[in-house]
Design a protein around this motif. Structure first.
Motif, PDB file in Angstrom:
ATOM      1  N   VAL A 158       2.455   0.505  -4.115  1.00 48.11           N
ATOM      2  CA  VAL A 158       3.189   0.781  -2.843  1.00 48.11           C
ATOM      3  C   VAL A 158       2.775   2.259  -2.493  1.00 48.11           C
ATOM      4  N   GLN A 159       2.643   3.152  -3.637  1.00 49.45           N
ATOM      5  CA  GLN A 159       2.479   4.581  -3.493  1.00 49.45           C
ATOM      6  C   GLN A 159       1.021   4.852  -3.231  1.00 49.45           C
ATOM      7  N   ASN A 160       0.175   4.195  -3.878  1.00 46.30           N
ATOM      8  CA  ASN A 160      -1.206   4.574  -3.591  1.00 46.30           C
ATOM      9  C   ASN A 160      -2.090   3.536  -3.097  1.00 46.30           C
ATOM     10  N   TRP A 161      -2.067   2.504  -3.599  1.00 44.73           N
ATOM     11  CA  TRP A 161      -3.022   1.165  -3.241  1.00 44.73           C
ATOM     12  C   TRP A 161      -3.046   0.644  -2.056  1.00 44.73           C
ATOM     13  N   ILE A 162      -1.720   0.697  -1.593  1.00 40.53           N
ATOM     14  CA  ILE A 162      -1.803  -0.180  -0.364  1.00 40.53           C
ATOM     15  C   ILE A 162      -2.156   0.757   0.846  1.00 40.53           C
ATOM     16  N   PRO A 163      -1.655   2.025   0.777  1.00 44.35           N
ATOM     17  CA  PRO A 163      -1.921   3.155   1.661  1.00 44.35           C
ATOM     18  C   PRO A 163      -3.530   3.265   1.781  1.00 44.35           C
ATOM     19  N   ALA A 164      -4.234   3.130   0.585  1.00 48.86           N
ATOM     20  CA  ALA A 164      -5.714   3.196   0.718  1.00 48.86           C
ATOM     21  C   ALA A 164      -6.379   2.025   1.069  1.00 48.86           C
ATOM     22  N   LEU A 165      -5.717   1.053   1.666  1.00 47.49           N
ATOM     23  CA  LEU A 165      -6.434  -0.070   1.987  1.00 47.49           C
ATOM     24  C   LEU A 165      -6.320   0.196   3.513  1.00 47.49           C
ATOM     25  N   GLN A 166      -7.503   0.143   4.181  1.00 49.92           N
ATOM     26  CA  GLN A 166      -7.345   0.273   5.637  1.00 49.92           C
ATOM     27  C   GLN A 166      -6.394  -0.982   6.409  1.00 49.92           C
ATOM     28  N   GLY A 167      -5.605  -0.696   7.181  1.00 48.93           N
ATOM     29  CA  GLY A 167      -4.889  -1.388   7.869  1.00 48.93           C
ATOM     30  C   GLY A 167      -3.748  -2.300   7.292  1.00 48.93           C
ATOM     31  N   VAL A 168      -3.665  -2.479   5.770  1.00 47.74           N
ATOM     32  CA  VAL A 168      -2.837  -3.249   5.311  1.00 47.74           C
ATOM     33  C   VAL A 168      -1.437  -2.805   5.180  1.00 47.74           C
TER      34      VAL A 168
END
Length: 190
Positions: A158-168
């Motif tokens: 939630v903290q890093n990986w999701i924000p790094a995925l465009q649009g997710v």
């Protein structure tokens, strides 16, 4: 022509090997401490072996004392000879007690045990050329793998990986569903 023996390199190598063996030999006692709740009980407050044995559910004091002395010798907890009490530092608690800590390592000890248990199957592969299927591994390698990777997922999805995925992140906020991996690993299957 053989290379001459370098005494300093030999002593350094033996020292490394003894450190590795010390770590390997700590695997069973750490696993016991985690399963019996000894690290959790010690995280509440410093305790003598007798107090720790009672706090952990009425265990035998002699075995708790031997366990705690071994953990202190490994540097996994502290011992104050003047008071006869054991304690966990905040850093040690991050590794052994706080399940959502990014450095919680209980799963690593379970992985090591599963790898040792699988040794005969892996050795047989050297003779046959076959492999060990994931489902044929020893012990609860699956749960150990999940427990090992859980802290990284809990502290990064939630903290890093999701924000790094465009649009997710936007799609999730709009109602798309994300399975909670941590909850899957917390189920007592093993």
């Amino acid at each position: 022509m053989t290379e001459p023996l370098d005494e300093a390199r030999l002593h350094a190598f033996v020292g490394k090997m003894l450190g590795d063996l010390g770590g390997a030999l700590s695997v069973p006692t750490v696993r016991i401490g985690i399963r019996l709740g000894l690290f959790d009980a010690l995280a509440q407050a410093p305790a003598s072996a007798e107090e720790l044995a009672g706090r952990a559910g009425g265990l035998h004091e002699r075995y708790v004392r031997e366990w705690a002395m071994a953990q202190a010798a490994n540097g996994y907890l502290a011992y104050d000879p003047a008071s006869g009490r054991f304690s966990l530092s905040p850093e040690q608690a991050m590794v052994f007690v706080h399940r959502d800590s990014p450095v919680y390592l209980a799963g690593a000890f379970e992985l090591a045990a599963a790898m040792i248990e699988a040794e005969p199957k892996v050795e047989a592969c050297f003779r046959t050329g076959e492999g060990v299927r994931w489902g044929d591994h020893a012990g609860c390698l699956f749960c150990a793998t999940g427990a090992f990777f859980r802290p990284g997922y809990v502290n990064n999805i939630v903290q890093n990986w999701i924000p790094a995925l465009q649009g997710v992140e936007q799609r999730l906020r709009a109602g798309a569903r994300l399975r909670t991996w941590a909850a899957a690993w917390d189920s007592p299957r093993c």
